[in-house]
Enzyme design. Structure first.
Site, short mmCIF file in Angstrom:
data_model
loop_
_atom_site.label_atom_id
_atom_site.label_comp_id
_atom_site.label_asym_id
_atom_site.label_seq_id
_atom_site.Cartn_x
_atom_site.Cartn_y
_atom_site.Cartn_z
N GLU A 1 39.73 -28.61 70.27
CA GLU A 1 39.72 -29.66 69.26
C GLU A 1 39.76 -31.04 69.91
OE1 GLU A 1 42.27 -27.19 65.86
OE2 GLU A 1 42.90 -29.20 66.47
N GLU B 1 35.12 -30.06 60.55
CA GLU B 1 36.05 -29.63 59.50
C GLU B 1 36.39 -30.78 58.57
OE1 GLU B 1 40.34 -27.36 58.82
OE2 GLU B 1 39.45 -27.46 60.83
N LYS C 1 37.07 -22.58 72.22
CA LYS C 1 36.90 -23.74 71.35
C LYS C 1 38.07 -24.69 71.55
CE LYS C 1 37.32 -23.51 66.71
NZ LYS C 1 38.39 -24.50 66.41
N ASP D 1 43.32 -20.26 66.08
CA ASP D 1 44.76 -20.48 66.13
C ASP D 1 45.36 -20.50 64.73
OD1 ASP D 1 43.78 -22.93 65.30
OD2 ASP D 1 44.62 -24.08 66.96
N SER D 2 44.49 -20.34 63.71
CA SER D 2 44.97 -20.12 62.34
C SER D 2 45.74 -18.81 62.23
CB SER D 2 43.80 -20.11 61.36
OG SER D 2 42.74 -19.29 61.83
N ASP E 1 40.10 -19.94 70.15
CA ASP E 1 40.72 -21.26 70.20
C ASP E 1 41.69 -21.36 71.37
OD1 ASP E 1 39.66 -22.74 68.09
OD2 ASP E 1 41.05 -21.92 66.62
#
Length: 272
Positions: free
Chosen positions: A123, A190, A121, A52-53, A91
């Site tokens: 978070e 991270e 993925k 999602d970056s 993501d």
């Protein structure tokens, strides 16, 4: 423990677990489009993260929060069409899984069906446990993400190192063990202290992939545009720039503009 590199025609979630057991480090980079993913895959990267970056490096947003599920599927589809070897992880974007396990499953199914990626993925730890379990129960592989979780930036208020204090460190270790227990095949850590990352990697049997988490984990991930030096405003300690494409591309484009203005391009050999 052997650290010899083994050739894999196609990297799978099982491959990553095997790599950890053999002591072979896992390489992971982001990609968001066909052309770049083709290069990354051809260079031998084990895992491509459609992160999602993309919200930051492709769309220019300040955070990862604005990117949508439809946009993530678009980027993931482009990457999947390019990659022949790497495992493709996508993501789940902010808002697509946090509030409701059923919504989380619907989001994951859309990514898997529409992009044909290999896993997703998410978070977070215990607060999203039920969402992860719902996705796993549907047969979709899940990679976890702990430590600094950018989708929670407004809760943290800063991108500083996480889990420096004992209480948060204990929660992170507990979350990592929980993610392994319920069935995640790997976890990204991270921006946490290297000693803590090492402790986590040694306490679970699934691969731990670090970004700003020191060398004593099972693999590393960076944002492609950062490590190639296409971005130049971002200078975290963990980032190693392997090229300086910002300057090289600026110079090349400037030379093109100059050649056009001077009528040097195209020349006699470049016309039909």
């Amino acid at each position: 423990m052997s650290t010899a590199k083994k050739e894999y025609k196609r990297v799978t979630v099982k491959t990553l677990v095997d790599m950890k057991a053999r002591g072979e480090k896992i390489s992971m980079l982001t990609a968001y489009d066909f052309t770049m993913a083709k290069i990354v895959d051809g260079a031998g990267v084990d895992v491509i993260l459609v992160g999602d970056s993309a919200s930051n490096v492709m769309a220019g947003y300040e955070t990862t929060l604005p990117i949508t599920l439809d946009q993530m599927i678009y980027h993931a589809s482009s990457v999947v069409r390019a990659a022949n070897r790497a495992l493709i992880v996508v993501d789940l974007p902010f808002g697509s899984y946090q509030s409701d396990p059923k919504e989380a499953l619907r989001s994951a199914i859309r990514i898997m069906k529409e992009s044909r990626a290999h896993s997703v993925k998410l978070e977070g730890g215990k607060e999203i446990k039920e969402s992860i379990k719902r996705i796993l129960n549907a047969g979709i592989p899940v990679m976890g993400h702990l430590g600094l979780t950018p989708q929670s930036i407004y809760k943290f208020g800063t991108y500083t190192v996480r889990a420096k204090e004992e209480e948060e460190a204990k929660r992170l270790i507990a979350d990592a063990k929980m993610l392994e227990r319920i069935g995640c095949y790997a976890i990204v850590l991270e921006k946490i202290p290297a000693a803590l990352a090492k402790e986590v990697a040694e306490s679970v049997s699934i691969p731990i992939i670090g970004i700003g988490a020191g060398p004593d984990v099972d693999g590393q991930v960076l944002v492609l545009h950062d490590m190639l030096g296409m971005t130049h405003e971002f200078h975290p300690r963990f980032l190693r720039r392997y090229l300086n494409l910002y300057d090289d591309m600026t110079s090349a484009i400037g030379q093109y503009v100059d050649d056009v203005k001077k009528q040097d391009f195209p020349n006699e050999e470049e016309k039909y």
